[in-house]
Design an enzyme around this catalytic site. Structure first.
Site, PDB file in Angstrom:
ATOM      1  N   ASP A  77      41.417  46.911  32.463  1.00 40.36           N
ATOM      2  CA  ASP A  77      42.626  46.541  33.196  1.00 40.36           C
ATOM      3  C   ASP A  77      43.874  46.743  32.346  1.00 40.36           C
ATOM      4  O   ASP A  77      44.861  47.347  32.784  1.00 40.36           O
ATOM      5  CB  ASP A  77      42.553  45.081  33.659  1.00 40.36           C
ATOM      6  CG  ASP A  77      41.432  44.843  34.647  1.00 40.36           C
ATOM      7  OD1 ASP A  77      40.803  45.825  35.093  1.00 40.36           O
ATOM      8  OD2 ASP A  77      41.187  43.668  34.983  1.00 40.36           O
TER       9      ASP A  77
ATOM     10  N   HIS B 149      32.485  46.520  36.726  1.00 38.82           N
ATOM     11  CA  HIS B 149      31.705  45.600  35.890  1.00 38.82           C
ATOM     12  C   HIS B 149      30.876  46.338  34.838  1.00 38.82           C
ATOM     13  O   HIS B 149      29.806  45.864  34.448  1.00 38.82           O
ATOM     14  CB  HIS B 149      30.796  44.720  36.755  1.00 38.82           C
ATOM     15  CG  HIS B 149      31.528  43.602  37.433  1.00 38.82           C
ATOM     16  ND1 HIS B 149      31.907  42.457  36.776  1.00 38.82           N
ATOM     17  CD2 HIS B 149      31.966  43.461  38.704  1.00 38.82           C
ATOM     18  CE1 HIS B 149      32.542  41.654  37.632  1.00 38.82           C
ATOM     19  NE2 HIS B 149      32.595  42.243  38.791  1.00 38.82           N
TER      20      HIS B 149
ATOM     21  N   ASP C 187      32.877  47.906  32.187  1.00 43.29           N
ATOM     22  CA  ASP C 187      33.789  48.072  31.042  1.00 43.29           C
ATOM     23  C   ASP C 187      33.386  47.164  29.887  1.00 43.29           C
ATOM     24  O   ASP C 187      33.372  47.578  28.731  1.00 43.29           O
ATOM     25  CB  ASP C 187      35.247  47.863  31.445  1.00 43.29           C
ATOM     26  CG  ASP C 187      35.566  46.489  32.006  1.00 43.29           C
ATOM     27  OD1 ASP C 187      34.651  45.833  32.561  1.00 43.29           O
ATOM     28  OD2 ASP C 187      36.736  46.076  31.915  1.00 43.29           O
TER      29      ASP C 187
END
Length: 372
Positions: free
Chosen positions: A157, A20, A22
């Site tokens: 991701d 949490h 990025d």
């Protein structure tokens, strides 16, 4: 599958540490997995993208001129969104048949959506005769996730899915996209991936709410500090200016600031082969995700508690968006089977869910193979 023209893959991912952060411009430490989404693709001479799956009976046909109209599909919306963003970037979309085969478990926190988006774009590029840059694919896949699927995600991701390298973790600066590849050398230890098997959905969870909270925090802090993103905030600055923030927002920022520091220390630990330090950082990361960011929940906490109680486990934490999904644990390789048996039994007794363990190597991101 020889009747298809190309076999294209993109990877699921784990994130060693840096959860949490990025979308706050921080550095993260992901790695691409051998769990993948594979696309078999061939041109079909029409104006349609015909989708089918190895794991589903469904078949979906997408009109290339109406790609914006498929957001509500149960299956095929990620592919439609990825194709639309690639098309809007000026790339040619060729009518094709696509068979999709995903070994990344859905709703697991291992980024099946990113693997689908990235592999779909890479496959469309392959049959159009393009050899695009992997970072461009990652950025367009992220755009699909945000603008089409409605998840206001960071870049980690999709970048990991597209740009991963075998046996390496990425130290990725999500603000600048500078990336350093570090050999993943764990000595006598292995990473064990465990799925708590409680389904989660990032859109329906509080993921977007956490984004909004961090954006609110940044605006408040920028009134007093010259920072471009929340990850620019140092631990010392946080201590000085924390009182500017409402209590809940303050907890969110404390997670971001301390997690960014944990990534910095984890990089040193990994380079030095200090697995004990890396394990402690995993434990600290989970505690912060639980107490400050509040994205874990009963099931992931039970899974981590069971793992951390074992002497062969140096550290364990939730990975991914949260509210379900997977954990990673740093476990002595020779004790891994015994570890899994204990965790499975303890977790089932606590929650009634049957944990699932994944064997996966650290892999390359995008691969493209010409079949005929």
């Amino acid at each position: 599958m020889k009747e298809y023209s190309f076999k294209v893959t993109a990877a699921g991912r784990i994130n060693i540490i840096g959860e949490h952060v990025d979308y706050c411009g921080g550095k993260v430490m992901p790695a691409a997995l051998s769990l993948k989404n594979t696309v078999y693709i061939r041109p079909n001479g029409t104006n349609k993208i015909n989708l089918s799956w190895t794991t589903l009976p469904d078949k979906v046909s997408l009109d290339i001129d109406k790609l914006e109209s498929y957001k509500d599909l149960k299956y095929g919306n990620y592919q439609a969104g990825a194709a639309l963003m690639w098309q809007r970037a000026g790339h040619k979309i060729t009518g094709c048949d696509m068979l999709q085969d995903c070994t990344v478990p859905f709703g697991s926190g291992l980024s099946s959506s990113a693997a689908i988006e990235v592999s779909t774009i890479a496959a469309l590029a392959a049959i159009a005769g393009e050899k695009p840059d992997s970072v461009e694919i990652a950025l367009k896949a992220q755009q699909a996730e945000r603008e089409y699927a409605g998840v206001n995600c960071g870049i980690m991701d999709q970048y990991a899915s597209a740009c991963g390298k075998k046996d390496s973790v990425m130290l990725l600066d999500c603000h600048t996209l500078e990336c350093e590849y570090l050999p993943l050398q764990l000595g006598d230890y292995s990473l064990v991936i465990t799925n708590c098997k409680k389904p989660h959905n990032l859109i329906e969870s509080k993921y977007n709410e956490r984004r909004e909270e961090t954006e609110t925090a940044l605006k408040l802090l920028q009134q007093r500090l010259d920072i471009n993103c929340l990850a620019d905030l140092t631990v010392a600055q946080f201590k000085t200016f924390a009182t500017l923030l409402p209590p809940v927002i303050r907890k969110r920022v404390e997670h971001v600031v301390t997690e960014c520091e944990r990534v910095r220390v984890a990089t040193l630990a990994l380079k030095a082969g200090n697995m004990e330090m890396l394990g402690r950082l995993l434990n600290m990361s989970h505690a912060s995700l639980r107490d400050n960011y509040e994205v874990t929940g009963k099931e992931p906490d039970a899974l981590v508690d069971a793992a951390q109680s074992q002497s062969c486990c140096l550290g364990s934490r939730l990975i991914g968006g949260g509210f379900g999904g997977c954990t990673i644990s740093l476990v002595k390789t020779k004790d891994a089977d015994e570890f899994k048996e204990f965790v499975y039994n303890a977790y089932y007794k606590e929650t009634g869910y049957k944990a699932e363990f994944y064997a996966s190597d650290i892999s390359d991101g995008i691969t493209v193979e010409k079949l005929n």
